[in-house]
Design a protein around this motif. Structure first.
Motif, PDB file in Angstrom:
ATOM      1  N   ILE A   1      11.770 -46.903   8.770  1.00  0.00           N
ATOM      2  CA  ILE A   1      12.003 -46.360  10.113  1.00  0.00           C
ATOM      3  C   ILE A   1      13.344 -46.859  10.671  1.00  0.00           C
ATOM      4  CG2 ILE A   1      11.185 -46.434  12.518  1.00  0.00           C
ATOM      5  CD1 ILE A   1       8.373 -45.929  11.468  1.00  0.00           C
ATOM      6  N   PRO A   2      13.650 -48.163  10.615  1.00  0.00           N
ATOM      7  CA  PRO A   2      14.976 -48.595  11.113  1.00  0.00           C
ATOM      8  C   PRO A   2      16.138 -47.923  10.378  1.00  0.00           C
ATOM      9  CG  PRO A   2      13.506 -50.481  10.887  1.00  0.00           C
ATOM     10  CD  PRO A   2      12.805 -49.319  10.257  1.00  0.00           C
ATOM     11  N   LYS A   3      15.988 -47.674   9.072  1.00  0.00           N
ATOM     12  CA  LYS A   3      17.071 -46.994   8.330  1.00  0.00           C
ATOM     13  C   LYS A   3      17.271 -45.575   8.845  1.00  0.00           C
ATOM     14  CE  LYS A   3      16.182 -49.138   3.869  1.00  0.00           C
ATOM     15  NZ  LYS A   3      15.567 -48.868   2.560  1.00  0.00           N
ATOM     16  N   PHE A   4      16.161 -44.859   9.030  1.00  0.00           N
ATOM     17  CA  PHE A   4      16.271 -43.485   9.522  1.00  0.00           C
ATOM     18  C   PHE A   4      16.827 -43.461  10.953  1.00  0.00           C
ATOM     19  CE2 PHE A   4      12.836 -42.314   6.304  1.00  0.00           C
ATOM     20  CZ  PHE A   4      13.684 -41.559   5.505  1.00  0.00           C
ATOM     21  N   VAL A   5      16.432 -44.441  11.762  1.00  0.00           N
ATOM     22  CA  VAL A   5      16.942 -44.497  13.144  1.00  0.00           C
ATOM     23  C   VAL A   5      18.467 -44.690  13.122  1.00  0.00           C
ATOM     24  CG1 VAL A   5      16.984 -45.896  15.255  1.00  0.00           C
ATOM     25  CG2 VAL A   5      14.793 -45.262  14.225  1.00  0.00           C
ATOM     26  N   GLU A   6      18.951 -45.551  12.236  1.00  0.00           N
ATOM     27  CA  GLU A   6      20.409 -45.775  12.146  1.00  0.00           C
ATOM     28  C   GLU A   6      21.127 -44.500  11.742  1.00  0.00           C
ATOM     29  OE1 GLU A   6      22.304 -48.315  13.233  1.00  0.00           O
ATOM     30  OE2 GLU A   6      20.351 -48.918  14.006  1.00  0.00           O
ATOM     31  N   LEU A   7      20.548 -43.746  10.819  1.00  0.00           N
ATOM     32  CA  LEU A   7      21.168 -42.479  10.395  1.00  0.00           C
ATOM     33  C   LEU A   7      21.187 -41.483  11.556  1.00  0.00           C
ATOM     34  CD1 LEU A   7      19.576 -42.315   6.851  1.00  0.00           C
ATOM     35  CD2 LEU A   7      22.042 -42.351   7.318  1.00  0.00           C
ATOM     36  N   TYR A   8      20.109 -41.470  12.356  1.00  0.00           N
ATOM     37  CA  TYR A   8      20.081 -40.618  13.553  1.00  0.00           C
ATOM     38  C   TYR A   8      21.193 -41.028  14.517  1.00  0.00           C
ATOM     39  CZ  TYR A   8      18.839 -39.191  18.261  1.00  0.00           C
ATOM     40  OH  TYR A   8      18.901 -38.712  19.543  1.00  0.00           O
ATOM     41  N   LYS A   9      21.310 -42.330  14.754  1.00  0.00           N
ATOM     42  CA  LYS A   9      22.312 -42.811  15.715  1.00  0.00           C
ATOM     43  C   LYS A   9      23.731 -42.515  15.235  1.00  0.00           C
ATOM     44  CE  LYS A   9      19.929 -46.543  18.116  1.00  0.00           C
ATOM     45  NZ  LYS A   9      19.876 -47.992  18.319  1.00  0.00           N
ATOM     46  N   ALA A  10      23.911 -42.497  13.923  1.00  0.00           N
ATOM     47  CA  ALA A  10      25.237 -42.209  13.361  1.00  0.00           C
ATOM     48  C   ALA A  10      25.550 -40.709  13.368  1.00  0.00           C
ATOM     49  CB  ALA A  10      25.318 -42.762  11.939  1.00  0.00           C
ATOM     50  N   GLY A  11      24.598 -39.903  13.830  1.00  0.00           N
ATOM     51  CA  GLY A  11      24.829 -38.455  13.902  1.00  0.00           C
ATOM     52  C   GLY A  11      24.633 -37.747  12.576  1.00  0.00           C
ATOM     53  N   ARG A  12      24.049 -38.444  11.599  1.00  0.00           N
ATOM     54  CA  ARG A  12      23.895 -37.828  10.275  1.00  0.00           C
ATOM     55  C   ARG A  12      22.496 -37.267  10.034  1.00  0.00           C
ATOM     56  NH1 ARG A  12      25.415 -42.050   6.016  1.00  0.00           N
ATOM     57  NH2 ARG A  12      25.111 -40.238   4.671  1.00  0.00           N
ATOM     58  N   PHE A  13      21.627 -37.446  11.000  1.00  0.00           N
ATOM     59  CA  PHE A  13      20.221 -37.080  10.796  1.00  0.00           C
ATOM     60  C   PHE A  13      19.683 -36.518  12.120  1.00  0.00           C
ATOM     61  CE2 PHE A  13      15.783 -38.937   9.799  1.00  0.00           C
ATOM     62  CZ  PHE A  13      15.436 -37.822   9.060  1.00  0.00           C
ATOM     63  N   PRO A  14      20.034 -35.255  12.406  1.00  0.00           N
ATOM     64  CA  PRO A  14      19.753 -34.695  13.745  1.00  0.00           C
ATOM     65  C   PRO A  14      18.296 -34.287  13.938  1.00  0.00           C
ATOM     66  CG  PRO A  14      20.829 -33.055  12.369  1.00  0.00           C
ATOM     67  CD  PRO A  14      20.749 -34.303  11.532  1.00  0.00           C
ATOM     68  N   VAL A  15      17.425 -35.296  14.044  1.00  0.00           N
ATOM     69  CA  VAL A  15      15.988 -35.018  14.140  1.00  0.00           C
ATOM     70  C   VAL A  15      15.601 -34.307  15.437  1.00  0.00           C
ATOM     71  CG1 VAL A  15      15.319 -36.900  12.607  1.00  0.00           C
ATOM     72  CG2 VAL A  15      15.491 -37.330  15.039  1.00  0.00           C
ATOM     73  N   GLU A  16      16.502 -34.336  16.438  1.00  0.00           N
ATOM     74  CA  GLU A  16      16.168 -33.635  17.689  1.00  0.00           C
ATOM     75  C   GLU A  16      15.954 -32.139  17.441  1.00  0.00           C
ATOM     76  OE1 GLU A  16      19.077 -34.930  16.943  1.00  0.00           O
ATOM     77  OE2 GLU A  16      20.616 -33.402  17.260  1.00  0.00           O
ATOM     78  N   LYS A  17      16.510 -31.628  16.344  1.00  0.00           N
ATOM     79  CA  LYS A  17      16.340 -30.202  16.032  1.00  0.00           C
ATOM     80  C   LYS A  17      14.893 -29.852  15.683  1.00  0.00           C
ATOM     81  CE  LYS A  17      21.047 -29.427  14.372  1.00  0.00           C
ATOM     82  NZ  LYS A  17      21.876 -29.069  13.199  1.00  0.00           N
TER      83      LYS A  17
ATOM     84  N   ALA B   1      17.011 -33.578   2.658  1.00  0.00           N
ATOM     85  CA  ALA B   1      17.709 -33.073   1.470  1.00  0.00           C
ATOM     86  C   ALA B   1      19.217 -33.031   1.715  1.00  0.00           C
ATOM     87  CB  ALA B   1      17.174 -31.690   1.109  1.00  0.00           C
ATOM     88  N   GLN B   2      19.605 -32.741   2.964  1.00  0.00           N
ATOM     89  CA  GLN B   2      21.045 -32.788   3.294  1.00  0.00           C
ATOM     90  C   GLN B   2      21.567 -34.215   3.192  1.00  0.00           C
ATOM     91  OE1 GLN B   2      20.714 -30.724   7.156  1.00  0.00           O
ATOM     92  NE2 GLN B   2      22.462 -29.535   6.427  1.00  0.00           N
ATOM     93  N   LEU B   3      20.786 -35.155   3.743  1.00  0.00           N
ATOM     94  CA  LEU B   3      21.184 -36.570   3.674  1.00  0.00           C
ATOM     95  C   LEU B   3      21.364 -37.016   2.229  1.00  0.00           C
ATOM     96  CD1 LEU B   3      18.973 -38.650   6.132  1.00  0.00           C
ATOM     97  CD2 LEU B   3      21.465 -38.569   6.060  1.00  0.00           C
ATOM     98  N   ALA B   4      20.471 -36.541   1.350  1.00  0.00           N
ATOM     99  CA  ALA B   4      20.494 -36.970  -0.051  1.00  0.00           C
ATOM    100  C   ALA B   4      21.603 -36.287  -0.846  1.00  0.00           C
ATOM    101  CB  ALA B   4      19.136 -36.691  -0.691  1.00  0.00           C
ATOM    102  N   GLY B   5      22.232 -35.255  -0.253  1.00  0.00           N
ATOM    103  CA  GLY B   5      23.341 -34.583  -0.944  1.00  0.00           C
ATOM    104  C   GLY B   5      22.903 -33.483  -1.884  1.00  0.00           C
ATOM    105  N   ALA B   6      21.750 -32.870  -1.609  1.00  0.00           N
ATOM    106  CA  ALA B   6      21.297 -31.752  -2.449  1.00  0.00           C
ATOM    107  C   ALA B   6      22.328 -30.628  -2.412  1.00  0.00           C
ATOM    108  CB  ALA B   6      19.945 -31.250  -1.958  1.00  0.00           C
ATOM    109  N   SER B   7      22.585 -30.013  -3.576  1.00  0.00           N
ATOM    110  CA  SER B   7      23.589 -28.937  -3.619  1.00  0.00           C
ATOM    111  C   SER B   7      23.013 -27.636  -3.095  1.00  0.00           C
ATOM    112  CB  SER B   7      24.101 -28.750  -5.049  1.00  0.00           C
ATOM    113  OG  SER B   7      23.024 -28.389  -5.897  1.00  0.00           O
ATOM    114  N   ARG B   8      21.739 -27.406  -3.356  1.00  0.00           N
ATOM    115  CA  ARG B   8      21.077 -26.209  -2.824  1.00  0.00           C
ATOM    116  C   ARG B   8      19.751 -26.627  -2.228  1.00  0.00           C
ATOM    117  NH1 ARG B   8      21.836 -20.951  -6.680  1.00  0.00           N
ATOM    118  NH2 ARG B   8      21.431 -19.761  -4.790  1.00  0.00           N
ATOM    119  N   ILE B   9      19.497 -26.099  -1.047  1.00  0.00           N
ATOM    120  CA  ILE B   9      18.232 -26.373  -0.363  1.00  0.00           C
ATOM    121  C   ILE B   9      17.602 -25.013  -0.089  1.00  0.00           C
ATOM    122  CG2 ILE B   9      17.134 -27.433   1.636  1.00  0.00           C
ATOM    123  CD1 ILE B   9      19.738 -29.159   1.935  1.00  0.00           C
TER     124      ILE B   9
END
Ligand code: ZN
Ligand code: ZN
Length: 374
Positions: free
Chosen positions: A328-344, A214-222
């Motif tokens: 999966i490759p798209k999500f991996v790229e977002l992780y590598k770019a630091g925009r998708f911190p799945v390690e959390k 939801a953060q990636l998508a730009g949701a105003s409230r989560i």
């Protein structure tokens, strides 16, 4: 024929704690293959998902005995004839819905609905043929074409996606279920637009992944909803803007907070009450996305007239409506770019020998994702 250790479920049980009833037993199993169009993968990391619990308890019926485990990564050890897209040494994410590429759903571009893939999964077999696993000649079934709670897995070539070898194995594993089911349900199924308000009901691994999506998508409230205060704290750390304690009053609180409901409400708990909260939290004309696997014995009853006048949409989200080879490759790229911190999403790490302890922790809702290593 090769042999390796795997966590085998002989019979379902609801006896808790699982750390005492020990439903999964680590046993040495035999495996034949890889045959044509199959791949032998050495598992480096596997994680527990809440839907593994429904396998253990028998809420969803699977052929027994079975080796569970549907969220994992590993290295290709050997390939059968005709396998083109991976070679020994490649890192792969295992994918629990194989896609044949030629059935009507695959041809429409909705590989997550692949019909032969689903039929093979339900039979405890592989898309490429009957089960390859056994103990003393007795067949052991595959779970979702994978059976990843093991040192090795033999899978169809259509049950994996190649990723870069420098991706940490425990991170790679998460993309197989938590990422696709959570972030995919928000981005693909929910089609959240920038500025929209979202409620996520149930903050386990999938719900937590949905918050990141939801953060990636730009949701105003989560707005995160859970019956466990600790999970709400976790949700805030992950980026939820508001938290609401789950229960009978949760939807009213969300309607109040948002002035009439959210644009999109997601159920990520696999519990009927969570779905009811999500449905009631969506605004008039809003979308309701159901992600969790609610017990089939507890159907939802709908006030059809109110559904019409409220003009809501209910949309089931299987595997986050992801086409794994593309998503999966798209999500991996977002992780590598630091925009998708799945390690959390990772809260625990342990050897596979402690799998029943991990199972109990999952059943007690005290974990997001727990990484098991061979
Ligand atoms: Zn899962
Ligand atoms: Zn297909």
């Amino acid at each position: 024929m090769i042999s390796f250790k795997a966590a085998v479920l002989d019979t379902c049980t609801i006896a808790r704690p699982f750390s005492d009833s020990l439903p999964l037993k680590i046993e040495t199993i035999d495996a034949a293959g890889p045959n044509a169009h199959e791949v032998l993968v050495r598992i480096n990391a596997a994680s527990l998902c809440r839907s593994d619990l429904s396998v253990i308890t028998g809420v969803r019926a699977w052929p027994m005995p079975i080796v569970p485990g549907h969220e994992a990564s590993g290295i290709v050890e050997e390939v059968g004839d005709g396998v083109m897209q991976v070679s020994p040494g490649d890192q792969v994410v295992l994918v629990y819905q194989p896609s044949c590429g030629v059935c009507p759903c695959c041809e429409e571009g909705r590989t997550y609905l692949c019909e032969p893939g689903l039929a093979a999964n339900r039979a405890g077999a592989l898309l490429s043929g009957p089960p390859r696993l056994s103990i003393n000649g007795e067949t052991i079934h595959h779970h979702m074409g994978l059976s990843a709670f093991a040192e090795m897995a033999i899978v169809s070539e259509h049950s994996l996606v190649k990723v870069d070898n420098d991706l940490p194995p425990e991170i790679a594993a998460l993309f197989g279920c938590a990422v696709m089911c959570g972030a995919g349900s928000v981005i693909n199924t929910g089609n959240i637009q920038a500025g929209e308000m979202v409620a996520i009901v149930g903050i386990g691994g999938v719900g937590a992944s949905a918050i990141l999506g939801a953060q990636l998508a730009g949701a105003s409230r989560i707005i995160a909803v859970d019956i466990d205060e600790a999970k709400l704290e976790t949700a805030k750390e992950l980026g939820a803007t508001d938290t609401v304690l789950g229960g009978a009053l949760a939807a009213d609180e969300i309607l109040e907070l948002t002035g009439g409901g959210v644009d999109c409400a997601l159920e990520t708990a696999g519990i009927l009450g969570a779905f009811e909260t999500a449905y009631a939290s969506a605004k008039r004309g809003g979308r309701v996305i159901t992600v969790g696997l609610v017990n089939p014995a507890t159907p939802f009853s709908l006030d059809v007239a109110a559904h019409v006048t409220g003009a809501k949409t209910i949309h089931g989200s299987y595997m986050g409506s992801c086409n794994s080879a593309d998503d999966i490759p798209k999500f991996v790229e977002l992780y590598k770019a630091g925009r998708f911190p799945v390690e959390k999403l990772i809260t625990h790490r342990m050897p596979i020998g402690d799998i029943n302890i991990a199972l109990e922790r999952m059943a007690a809702s005290k974990a997001l994702r727990q990484i098991l290593t061979p």
